[in-house]
Design a protein around this motif. Structure first.
Motif, PDB file in Angstrom:
ATOM      1  N   GLN A 177       0.850  -1.195   0.000  1.00 52.90           N
ATOM      2  CA  GLN A 177       0.000   0.000   0.000  1.00 52.90           C
ATOM      3  C   GLN A 177       0.879   1.235   0.000  1.00 52.90           C
ATOM      4  OE1 GLN A 177      -3.440  -0.003   2.567  1.00 52.90           O
ATOM      5  NE2 GLN A 177      -3.411   2.222   2.834  1.00 52.90           N
ATOM      6  N   ARG A 181      -6.408  -7.843  -0.113  1.00 56.40           N
ATOM      7  CA  ARG A 181      -7.345  -6.717  -0.097  1.00 56.40           C
ATOM      8  C   ARG A 181      -6.949  -5.701  -1.167  1.00 56.40           C
ATOM      9  NH1 ARG A 181      -6.676  -4.063   5.298  1.00 56.40           N
ATOM     10  NH2 ARG A 181      -4.577  -4.949   5.091  1.00 56.40           N
ATOM     11  N   ASP A 208      -8.337  -2.687  -1.711  1.00 52.17           N
ATOM     12  CA  ASP A 208      -8.632  -1.288  -1.377  1.00 52.17           C
ATOM     13  C   ASP A 208      -7.682  -0.765  -0.296  1.00 52.17           C
ATOM     14  OD1 ASP A 208     -10.818  -1.228  -3.147  1.00 52.17           O
ATOM     15  OD2 ASP A 208     -12.095  -2.196  -1.632  1.00 52.17           O
ATOM     16  N   ASP A 264      -6.356   0.815   3.068  1.00 55.03           N
ATOM     17  CA  ASP A 264      -6.824   0.798   4.442  1.00 55.03           C
ATOM     18  C   ASP A 264      -6.447   2.135   5.095  1.00 55.03           C
ATOM     19  OD1 ASP A 264      -7.696  -0.780   6.949  1.00 55.03           O
ATOM     20  OD2 ASP A 264      -5.732   0.035   7.501  1.00 55.03           O
TER      21      ASP A 264
END
Length: 318
Positions: free
Chosen positions: A191, A236, A238, A240
């Motif tokens: 991320q 995941r 998306d 966080d």
């Protein structure tokens, strides 16, 4: 229209492989599910450095081959998206690197007082830093200028491509887990946070492998890329919010102005790690065709793309 080779996958590995084959005079077509700027490669922080990639015995040569290519492309950074940028790898010691490091000009161990933030060891370096959306578009145009064809096309298997070309190259990254199938592939979630650049001109990295966290910032003219994470098995897609806030906080401990920088966006990418490391292997297809697997580059697809492309090309024309 028949081709000599169809490369499945339009990220940096697929583009480098297809370009290498086109340079050898082959008629090459890329099939990519996504536009180049929507691939996992487009999310990469994209500093040249061998990171989270195996097998160790091969990585050095692949990385150095790619370093030479990026050095040439950095002569025209506006077009290629590749620049030489200075920075610091914290928590890194020169003696702990592989033999490849002896071939990288300018690596220097820092004194404790020279390392920024809360760190006490580090290595200074001047390395290629890539603006990936710019670079991927550049590679596509370069490939097409050589007569290559780029098509948006999803596949459910390699048989469809094998019906139109005698050789198919599998550069599908994490998707090879289902397409091959290869149960050894696993996602490593990364991320990022994009912020306005508050005037930073040098990059910085530090990794905490045990916590699945990294701390880095990579400067571009219009933005600063902050990272990051290395979350094994996490798919995941998306961002966080709590993770994003932690990334900004870690980076701000190194450069306090980052805490006040306006956030421009968030990105998530799934690195294609593989048990046993990168797979570059040719297997026969029904009907006499050949499938060349070329995937599993973990967190260093950009770093080894051109060296691995040469190895894969050798299996195509060999």
């Amino acid at each position: 229209m028949r081709s000599d080779v169809i490369v499945v996958g339009g990220g940096v590995v697929g583009l480098a492989t297809a370009t290498t084959l086109a340079e050898r005079g082959l008629r090459v077509r890329i099939w990519s599910r996504d536009a180049v700027t929507r691939t996992t490669s487009a999310v990469a922080g994209a500093l040249w450095w061998p990171y989270r990639i195996e097998p160790a015995a091969e990585v050095g040569a692949w990385a150095l081959s790619s370093l030479r290519v990026y050095g040439e492309l950095a002569a025209d950074p506006e077009r290629s998206g590749v620049r030489w940028v200075a920075g610091v790898h914290a928590d890194t010691v020169l003696d702990g690197l592989g033999p490849w490091s002896k071939e990288v000009e300018g690596l220097r161990q820092l004194a404790p007082e020279e390392v920024p933030g809360p760190y006490r060891t580090g290595l200074a370096a001047r390395l290629p830093l890539l603006d990936m959306p710019v670079h991927l578009l550049f590679l596509r145009k370069r490939f097409e200028a050589m007569g290559g064809v780029f098509e948006r096309r999803a596949v459910g298997g390699f048989e469809e491509a094998a019906a139109l070309a005698p050789v198919v190259v599998d550069c599908t990254g994490l998707a090879a887990r289902e397409l091959v199938p290869d149960a050894g592939l696993r996602p490593v979630r990364g991320q990022l946070v994009l912020v306005e650049n508050p005037g930073i001109e040098e990059w910085f990295t530090a990794a905490d492998e045990s916590a699945g966290e990294t701390t880095y910032f990579f400067p571009h003219a219009d933005r600063l890329v902050l990272g990051g994470t290395a979350e094994e098995g996490d798919e995941r897609p998306d961002p966080d919010p709590a993770t994003a806030a932690a990334i900004v906080a870690r980076c701000a401990r190194v450069w306090p102005e980052i805490a006040e920088a306006r956030i421009l966006g968030h990105r998530v990418g799934l690195r294609p790690a593989r048990a046993g490391g990168v797979r570059i292997e040719a297997v026969p297809l029904p009907g006499g065709g050949r499938l060349v697997h070329h995937y599993g580059h973990g967190g260093a697809g950009v770093t080894v793309a051109w060296g691995c492309a040469e190895a894969a090309a050798g299996l195509v024309v060999g």
